[in-house]
Design an enzyme around this catalytic site. Structure first.
Site, PDB file in Angstrom:
ATOM      1  N   ASN A 121       1.044  -1.284  -0.145  1.00  0.00           N
ATOM      2  CA  ASN A 121      -0.599  -0.057   0.036  1.00  0.00           C
ATOM      3  C   ASN A 121       0.922   0.942  -0.326  1.00  0.00           C
ATOM      4  OD1 ASN A 121       0.652   0.730   2.671  1.00  0.00           O
ATOM      5  ND2 ASN A 121      -0.604  -1.131   3.043  1.00  0.00           N
ATOM      6  N   ASP A 154      -5.170  -5.823   5.398  1.00  0.00           N
ATOM      7  CA  ASP A 154      -6.167  -7.007   5.847  1.00  0.00           C
ATOM      8  C   ASP A 154      -5.145  -8.071   5.186  1.00  0.00           C
ATOM      9  OD1 ASP A 154      -6.691  -4.958   7.483  1.00  0.00           O
ATOM     10  OD2 ASP A 154      -7.946  -3.700   5.639  1.00  0.00           O
ATOM     11  N   LYS A 172       8.468 -18.758  -8.920  1.00  0.00           N
ATOM     12  CA  LYS A 172       7.890 -17.605  -9.833  1.00  0.00           C
ATOM     13  C   LYS A 172       7.352 -17.231 -10.622  1.00  0.00           C
ATOM     14  CE  LYS A 172       9.643 -13.357 -12.725  1.00  0.00           C
ATOM     15  NZ  LYS A 172      10.448 -12.887 -13.783  1.00  0.00           N
ATOM     16  N   ASP A 205      -5.529  -8.641  13.173  1.00  0.00           N
ATOM     17  CA  ASP A 205      -5.505  -7.672  13.749  1.00  0.00           C
ATOM     18  C   ASP A 205      -4.590  -7.524  15.051  1.00  0.00           C
ATOM     19  OD1 ASP A 205      -5.884  -4.927  14.689  1.00  0.00           O
ATOM     20  OD2 ASP A 205      -7.622  -5.356  13.572  1.00  0.00           O
ATOM     21  N   ILE A 206      -3.182  -7.098  14.249  1.00  0.00           N
ATOM     22  CA  ILE A 206      -2.296  -7.150  15.866  1.00  0.00           C
ATOM     23  C   ILE A 206      -2.985  -5.725  16.686  1.00  0.00           C
ATOM     24  CG2 ILE A 206       0.046  -6.355  16.018  1.00  0.00           C
ATOM     25  CD1 ILE A 206       0.222  -6.732  12.612  1.00  0.00           C
ATOM     26  N   PHE A 208      -4.267   3.836  15.356  1.00  0.00           N
ATOM     27  CA  PHE A 208      -4.321   5.267  13.924  1.00  0.00           C
ATOM     28  C   PHE A 208      -5.640   4.376  13.113  1.00  0.00           C
ATOM     29  CE2 PHE A 208      -0.999   8.349  13.347  1.00  0.00           C
ATOM     30  CZ  PHE A 208      -0.412   7.617  14.452  1.00  0.00           C
ATOM     31  N   LYS A 228     -14.057   2.651  15.103  1.00  0.00           N
ATOM     32  CA  LYS A 228     -13.025   1.577  15.414  1.00  0.00           C
ATOM     33  C   LYS A 228     -12.150   1.062  16.721  1.00  0.00           C
ATOM     34  CE  LYS A 228     -10.819   1.368  11.841  1.00  0.00           C
ATOM     35  NZ  LYS A 228      -9.796   1.773  10.106  1.00  0.00           N
ATOM     36  N   LYS A 243     -12.061  -2.520  18.697  1.00  0.00           N
ATOM     37  CA  LYS A 243     -10.941  -3.250  18.568  1.00  0.00           C
ATOM     38  C   LYS A 243     -10.263  -2.810  19.795  1.00  0.00           C
ATOM     39  CE  LYS A 243      -9.148  -2.814  13.757  1.00  0.00           C
ATOM     40  NZ  LYS A 243      -7.996  -2.828  12.989  1.00  0.00           N
TER      41      LYS A 243
END
Ligand code: C5P
Length: 398
Positions: free
Chosen positions: A208, A276, A286, A305-306, A324, A338, A342
């Site tokens: 990302n 995710d 390869k 999900d750490i 965050f 959230k 969480k």
């Protein structure tokens, strides 16, 4: 700044000793007084005259010279300092320190001091990895000795690997942290940062756009307040800050393992942009076009999900857990939900919709969600956002 700080700098006998001359200058630039001590082997690499001229101080070299002259005994010399720095710390010096030898001026000063000691190891990679050195390192850390480096890279001996002395700015940062009386002194804070890379095959991955800039700025700000920082980072595009313990990972699962291994911590801040999903059917070799025009299909599995895992871990949970939230719409409502989902204490939410220029940019505009509600902060540089957040963390842990 190191104004009014007195540093006893022991220069051991290694090729990295040339960097210690620059270290003297950089520490003095910060306002410190540097008193150099050369070991016999150190004198083979830098001259007493160079060290003395750069420090504008007498250089100490010989135990018996000190005792005979009764000008300043070794006990006094070791205690007049605010910090003792050993750079380069050779395998031999580390062994002497770990075993309590006191058979020359440097080792005697290290035994006699009542101040903290910071070492910057430098040696050949085999010597660094030798079980004896690793045992000595563990002993020294157990004794409360602070360690900066070594770095990994090409070495003067032609080999490659860990063993290069930390660069001078990194040593200066470690000296500042060691002497800092900041509000986070004695606290351990864990920070995750950067993106994760999820492999598709050995040469391709899913990633990302996170640069790691905000997490890096936060780690530096926490360090500047005196915290011991463990910085678990994915492959970011900005370098990690000096003076923190850097743990590099690639995938979300590696990040989860590194986070657990870095505990216990007083606070944990999850600034990483964790993928995710990972590719469940990643290829061992390869992937090739097979000539039929058929496209490979990827299957995805959800990553751990750490943040949620640590926030809900029960015993051993850091006192403050901060997540965050990068949102592109209805920032406050999504981030508030959230926080509850969480189980973390705070959420630092930001609007990363393309028009804001925040993702990968130098500025941030965050909303801090706590139990008490939402606080919208003004648009600030990422460094200033980090400084304010670090101060809030210090307040929460006070
Ligand atoms: O759910 P979302 O990815 O928006 O949550 C963002 C927060 O959760 C960030 O603090 C991020 O570091 C953390 N996170 C995590 N592990 C994941 C996904 C997100 O720690 N697998």
């Amino acid at each position: 700044m190191l104004a009014d700080k007195r540093i006893l700098l022991i220069i051991g006998g290694g090729i990295a000793a040339f960097k210690s001359l620059d270290l003297i200058r950089r520490l003095r630039e910060q306002g410190a007084t540097v008193v150099p001590v050369l070991t016999k082997a150190g004198e083979e690499f830098v001259t007493p005259l160079s060290a003395s001229a750069l420090a504008a101080q007498k250089v100490y070299r010989d135990l018996f010279d000190l005792t005979d002259e009764a000008e300043m005994g070794h006990i006094e010399l070791s205690r007049a300092a605010d910090l003792v720095v050993v750079a380069p710390a050779t395998a031999d010096l580390m062994a002497k320190m770990a075993h309590g030898h006191a058979n020359d001026l440097a080792s005697t000063l290290l035994m006699a001091t009542d101040k903290r000691v910071l070492i910057a190891p430098a040696m050949n990679v085999r010597m660094w990895e030798h079980p004896a050195t690793q045992r000595n390192l563990a002993t020294l850390q157990g004794d409360g000795v602070l360690v900066v480096g070594p770095d990994e890279g090409a070495m003067a001996c032609g080999e490659f690997g860990p063993g290069r002395m930390a660069e001078v700015p990194e040593i200066v940062a470690a000296v500042s942290a060691a002497l800092s009386d900041g509000p986070l002194k004695g606290r351990h804070v864990l920070v995750t940062s950067g993106p994760t890379h999820e492999p598709i095959d050995p040469v391709r991955y899913i990633a990302n756009r996170s640069s790691g800039a905000q997490g890096t700025a936060l780690a530096a700000a926490l360090r500047d307040l005196g915290a011991k920082v463990s910085f678990v980072t994915g492959p970011a595009s900005v370098p990690p800050p000096a003076g923190v313990a850097v743990i590099r990972v690639e995938t979300a699962r590696e990040m989860a393992g590194a986070v657990k291994a870095a505990l216990p911590a007083d606070a944990a801040v999850f600034a990483a942009a964790v993928a995710d999903w990972r590719v469940e059917n990643a290829a061992a070799q390869k992937m090739k076009k097979d000539g039929t025009g058929r496209l490979p299909s990827l299957e995805f599995a959800e990553n751990p999900d750490i943040l949620a895992g640590i926030a809900r871990m029960g015993e051993g949970r850091p006192r403050l857990v901060v997540g965050f939230a990068a949102e592109t719409e209805r920032v406050e409502a999504h981030a508030t939900a959230k926080r509850a989902r969480k189980g973390c204490d705070w959420i630092v939410a930001n609007d990363v919709s393309p028009g804001t220029g925040i993702m990968g940019g130098a500025e941030n505009a965050v909303t801090l969600i706590t139990e008490a509600g939402a606080e919208a902060w003004p648009r600030l540089s990422k460094a200033e956002t980090a400084r304010r957040l670090a101060l809030r963390i210090a307040e929460a842990l006070a």
